[in-house]
Design an enzyme around this catalytic site. Structure first.
Site, mmCIF file in Angstrom:
data_model
loop_
_atom_site.group_PDB
_atom_site.id
_atom_site.type_symbol
_atom_site.label_atom_id
_atom_site.label_comp_id
_atom_site.label_asym_id
_atom_site.label_seq_id
_atom_site.Cartn_x
_atom_site.Cartn_y
_atom_site.Cartn_z
ATOM 1 N N PHE A 151 107.022 28.010 -37.918
ATOM 2 C CA PHE A 151 107.765 26.846 -38.428
ATOM 3 C C PHE A 151 108.589 27.165 -39.669
ATOM 4 O O PHE A 151 109.514 26.435 -40.006
ATOM 5 C CB PHE A 151 106.793 25.687 -38.739
ATOM 6 C CG PHE A 151 106.055 25.825 -40.051
ATOM 7 C CD1 PHE A 151 106.674 25.480 -41.248
ATOM 8 C CD2 PHE A 151 104.751 26.302 -40.103
ATOM 9 C CE1 PHE A 151 106.018 25.614 -42.468
ATOM 10 C CE2 PHE A 151 104.091 26.444 -41.308
ATOM 11 C CZ PHE A 151 104.718 26.107 -42.495
ATOM 12 N N LYS A 175 110.722 30.596 -27.651
ATOM 13 C CA LYS A 175 109.821 29.445 -27.794
ATOM 14 C C LYS A 175 109.622 29.229 -29.290
ATOM 15 O O LYS A 175 108.742 29.818 -29.907
ATOM 16 C CB LYS A 175 108.489 29.752 -27.086
ATOM 17 C CG LYS A 175 107.690 28.546 -26.629
ATOM 18 C CD LYS A 175 107.253 27.617 -27.726
ATOM 19 C CE LYS A 175 106.181 28.167 -28.611
ATOM 20 N NZ LYS A 175 105.965 27.328 -29.834
ATOM 21 N N GLU A 178 106.961 24.228 -32.405
ATOM 22 C CA GLU A 178 107.132 22.837 -31.952
ATOM 23 C C GLU A 178 107.456 21.903 -33.111
ATOM 24 O O GLU A 178 107.878 20.769 -32.905
ATOM 25 C CB GLU A 178 105.873 22.355 -31.207
ATOM 26 C CG GLU A 178 104.587 22.323 -32.020
ATOM 27 C CD GLU A 178 103.844 23.653 -32.049
ATOM 28 O OE1 GLU A 178 104.508 24.710 -32.068
ATOM 29 O OE2 GLU A 178 102.606 23.634 -32.075
ATOM 30 N N SER A 228 100.950 33.218 -37.615
ATOM 31 C CA SER A 228 99.738 33.504 -38.388
ATOM 32 C C SER A 228 98.945 34.649 -37.747
ATOM 33 O O SER A 228 99.093 34.936 -36.548
ATOM 34 C CB SER A 228 98.884 32.245 -38.461
ATOM 35 O OG SER A 228 98.541 31.837 -37.155
ATOM 36 N N CYS A 283 106.508 34.079 -45.521
ATOM 37 C CA CYS A 283 105.570 35.191 -45.296
ATOM 38 C C CYS A 283 105.767 36.268 -46.354
ATOM 39 O O CYS A 283 104.926 37.128 -46.518
ATOM 40 C CB CYS A 283 105.783 35.779 -43.925
ATOM 41 S SG CYS A 283 107.422 36.466 -43.753
ATOM 42 N N GLU A 384 95.276 33.165 -46.986
ATOM 43 C CA GLU A 384 96.695 32.888 -47.163
ATOM 44 C C GLU A 384 96.825 31.369 -47.335
ATOM 45 O O GLU A 384 96.487 30.608 -46.426
ATOM 46 C CB GLU A 384 97.484 33.331 -45.920
ATOM 47 C CG GLU A 384 98.975 33.049 -46.034
ATOM 48 C CD GLU A 384 99.759 33.372 -44.758
ATOM 49 O OE1 GLU A 384 99.238 33.150 -43.645
ATOM 50 O OE2 GLU A 384 100.900 33.836 -44.889
HETATM 51 P P1 NAD Z 1 101.309 29.696 -36.098
HETATM 52 O O1 NAD Z 1 100.622 30.976 -35.835
HETATM 53 O O2 NAD Z 1 100.502 28.460 -36.168
HETATM 54 O O3 NAD Z 1 102.425 29.420 -34.968
HETATM 55 C C1 NAD Z 1 103.363 30.411 -34.612
HETATM 56 C C2 NAD Z 1 103.805 30.185 -33.169
HETATM 57 O O4 NAD Z 1 102.678 30.337 -32.310
HETATM 58 C C3 NAD Z 1 104.364 28.799 -32.893
HETATM 59 O O5 NAD Z 1 105.470 28.933 -32.023
HETATM 60 C C4 NAD Z 1 103.211 28.057 -32.238
HETATM 61 O O6 NAD Z 1 103.648 27.105 -31.293
HETATM 62 C C5 NAD Z 1 102.450 29.158 -31.531
HETATM 63 N N1 NAD Z 1 101.004 28.941 -31.528
HETATM 64 C C6 NAD Z 1 100.251 28.287 -32.458
HETATM 65 N N2 NAD Z 1 98.937 28.335 -32.137
HETATM 66 C C7 NAD Z 1 98.857 29.033 -30.980
HETATM 67 C C8 NAD Z 1 97.768 29.450 -30.160
HETATM 68 N N3 NAD Z 1 96.514 29.134 -30.460
HETATM 69 N N4 NAD Z 1 98.046 30.164 -29.045
HETATM 70 C C9 NAD Z 1 99.308 30.500 -28.723
HETATM 71 N N5 NAD Z 1 100.377 30.146 -29.474
HETATM 72 C C10 NAD Z 1 100.164 29.425 -30.587
HETATM 73 O O7 NAD Z 1 102.161 29.905 -37.439
HETATM 74 P P2 NAD Z 1 102.986 28.817 -38.263
HETATM 75 O O8 NAD Z 1 102.027 27.921 -38.965
HETATM 76 O O9 NAD Z 1 104.056 28.232 -37.438
HETATM 77 O O10 NAD Z 1 103.704 29.769 -39.331
HETATM 78 C C11 NAD Z 1 103.113 30.175 -40.532
HETATM 79 C C12 NAD Z 1 102.494 31.550 -40.407
HETATM 80 O O11 NAD Z 1 103.463 32.486 -39.962
HETATM 81 C C13 NAD Z 1 101.980 32.092 -41.735
HETATM 82 O O12 NAD Z 1 100.745 32.730 -41.512
HETATM 83 C C14 NAD Z 1 103.047 33.109 -42.143
HETATM 84 O O13 NAD Z 1 102.610 34.137 -42.998
HETATM 85 C C15 NAD Z 1 103.433 33.645 -40.812
HETATM 86 N N6 NAD Z 1 104.739 34.273 -40.857
HETATM 87 C C16 NAD Z 1 104.776 35.631 -40.811
HETATM 88 C C17 NAD Z 1 105.988 36.274 -40.895
HETATM 89 C C18 NAD Z 1 106.062 37.770 -40.857
HETATM 90 O O14 NAD Z 1 107.149 38.278 -40.795
HETATM 91 N N7 NAD Z 1 104.964 38.482 -40.879
HETATM 92 C C19 NAD Z 1 107.179 35.536 -41.012
HETATM 93 C C20 NAD Z 1 107.092 34.141 -41.046
HETATM 94 C C21 NAD Z 1 105.864 33.526 -40.961
#
Ligand code: NAD
Length: 500
Positions: A151, A175, A178, A228, A283, A384
């Site tokens: 997000f 994808k 959401e 994450s 991140c 985090e």
């Molecule tokens: P998230 O892991 O909750 O969601 C990421 C994506 O995965 C979304 O598209 C979501 O729909 C999908 N998703 C969520 N839960 C899922 C599951 N159980 N099974 C399959 N798909 C699932 O992350 P977020 O809250 O949207 O973003 C924040 C996180 O992203 C933080 O931990 C941040 O550090 C990380 N991030 C990392 C980087 C990097 O480059 N390393 C960059 C940006 C964000």
């Protein structure tokens, strides 16, 4: 009030979803629902992958030069629409407009990189690897690739992926999160306007159901993920088990080491931007300061004074420096973690809990928070937080700071603040982190370098964009050739051939 429902983008046009599940898209600045998005199911995923699969042969046969020309038009359209995209980004995420515009710009730079694809796809060549034998390598597309994004960067993180994949001759299913799907849909529309053939880029709004269908789909060849760490691990293991190449970027806990010889005013300004920009939802945010020796006492008053002066408000208010966090549950989690820090004995220097913004009482605001005397055993160090919380740990030496960072499970970004080339050089050599800043607080590599962390911040081998992105989205083929004259004859041999 009935809200509009976003479409899926499949085969070059908006389509309604087979799934009847819907997500509410909320403006975090106001707490109000602004639109709805379908949560794609396996049938929707199948339709998007089928469109991408059908588009692949013709797109692969399109020369890299022609692909680059479409990419160039896309870059122009993105520049024309930068402000509109920044407004959408800010509206659904909550970050300030200036911050959103900066991140859209960083995404456009990946398109700019991908415009050079005819050059990037050149393989290697060697004449006479044996007598009369030559060798060259080809970089060929993988097929249908999929991207799953978080997000916190509604435009930039998708742009780390699909321009490079598509320039390399692949087709793509994106994808997005959401919570923030509108930028992705808008970019797909602009790419079509630039001349991208139907089916080359498809966008599915959705959640875990769509992700899991992509991870197991037999026609998807590669998965790029950013999000994450627990989800990154799930994506990596599931997709790899289904025979796909995967790059899965996870969470972070980025430390900044401040040496006693650093310019404290400069360092404090750098840390404030890196910790509280985008309300800490980056991140690459610096969430942890490791103050060495006398640095702590010099730095703390500056950090406190500068953080306390930050103006919190809705992202569209030009005076706001920091917007809300993404959701009420996320704000509650941050508040809970702050409570745990206090209970575990950290010193709360600045408390942003309970902040309200006049006129935006239902928005998800929380003020800047600063902790001193944090230790590695505390939950606020180990997790985090992903919010506007900066924690300071105090150590006696550079070596102690180094050991702490290298022992941390994450390894996304880090920085050192010093005037000494000696410490800077040792740090870049000894630190076990993927992206390192020297007096640079958020060392996000430019598009022509690659972005990626180490340890629990990345599962897989290759980073995003730059040449690693090109290698991720291509398969290398090595061709060895000989052109014997009709009179040349060598007897059959069953021994392993060697070339001299
Ligand atoms: P998230 O892991 O909750 O969601 C990421 C994506 O995965 C979304 O598209 C979501 O729909 C999908 N998703 C969520 N839960 C899922 C599951 N159980 N099974 C399959 N798909 C699932 O992350 P977020 O809250 O949207 O973003 C924040 C996180 O992203 C933080 O931990 C941040 O550090 C990380 N991030 C990392 C980087 C990097 O480059 N390393 C960059 C940006 C964000």
């Amino acid at each position: 009030m009935a809200h509009s429902i976003l479409p899926l983008w499949i085969d070059g046009r908006p389509q309604s979803a087979a799934s009847s599940r819907l997500a509410e898209i909320v403006n975090p600045a106001t707490g109000a629902v602004i639109r709805m998005a379908p949560l794609a199911n396996a049938a929707d995923v199948h339709a998007a992958v089928a469109a991408a699969q059908a588009a692949f042969p013709a797109w692969r046969a399109t020369t890299p030069l022609r692909r680059a020309r479409i990419m160039t038009r896309f870059r122009e359209l993105m520049e024309k629409n930068r402000d509109a995209l920044a407004r959408l980004d800010s509206e659904e995420h909550g970050k300030t407009l200036a911050d959103a515009a900066g991140s859209v710009q960083r995404g456009i730079e990946v398109i700019e990189f991908a415009c050079g694809v005819p050059h990037l796809l050149k393989g290697e060549q060697a004449e006479d690897v044996g007598r009369g034998v030559d060798c060259h390598s080809l970089l060929q597309p993988v097929g249908v690739c999929a991207g799953i994004t978080p997000f916190n960067f509604p435009a930039m993180v998708p742009l780390w992926m699909f321009p490079v994949a598509i320039a390399c001759g692949n087709t793509f299913v994106l994808k997005p999160s959401e919570k923030v799907p509108s930028c992705s849909l808008k970019m797909a529309e602009l790419f079509k306007e630039a001349g991208l053939p139907d089916g080359v880029l498809n966008v599915l709004t959705g959640d875990k159901e769509a992700v899991d269908a992509l991870l197991t789909h037999p026609d998807v060849g590669a998965i790029s993920f950013v999000g994450s760490t627990p989800v990154a691990q799930h994506v990596y293991t599931t997709a790899a088990r289904h025979g796909k190449r995967v790059q899965a970027l996870g969470g972070a806990k980025n430390h900044a080491v401040v040496m006693p010889d650093a310019d404290m005013e400069f360092t404090a300004d750098a840390l404030i931007g890196a910790a509280y920009g985008s309300a800490g939802e980056r991140c690459m945010a610096i969430s942890t300061v490791v103050a060495v020796g006398a640095a702590g006492d010099a730095l703390l008053p500056l950090l406190k004074q500068k953080a306390a002066a930050l103006k919190v408000g809705p992202g569209h208010d030009a005076a706001a420096e920091m917007g809300p966090v993404i959701s009420a549950p996320h704000r509650d989690r941050i508040v809970h973690l702050i409570g745990s820090g206090v209970a575990q004995g950290a010193k709360l220097i600045l408390d942003g809990r309970g902040l309200t913004v006049a006129g935006y009482e239902n928005g998800y605001y929380i003020g800047p928070m600063l902790f001193d005397h944090v230790t590695t055993g505390m939950t606020i160090y180990q997790e985090e937080i992903f919010g506007p919380v900066l924690i300071v740990l105090r150590v006696n030496s550079y070596e102690e700071a180094l050991r702490m960072i290298n022992a941390n499970p994450y390894g996304n970004g880090t920085a050192i603040f010093t005037r000494s080339g000696h410490w800077a050089r040792r740090f870049q050599h000894e630190i076990e982190v993927g992206m390192v800043g020297i007096n640079v607080p958020i060392p996000v590599p430019m598009a022509f370098f690659s972005f990626g962390g180490w340890k629990s911040s990345l599962f897989g081998d290759l980073h995003m964009h730059g040449m690693e992105g090109v290698y991720f989205y291509t398969r290398t083929k090595v061709v060895t050739s000989r052109w014997p004259t009709p009179t040349e004859h060598s007897a059959a041999t069953l021994a392993m051939p060697t070339l001299e």
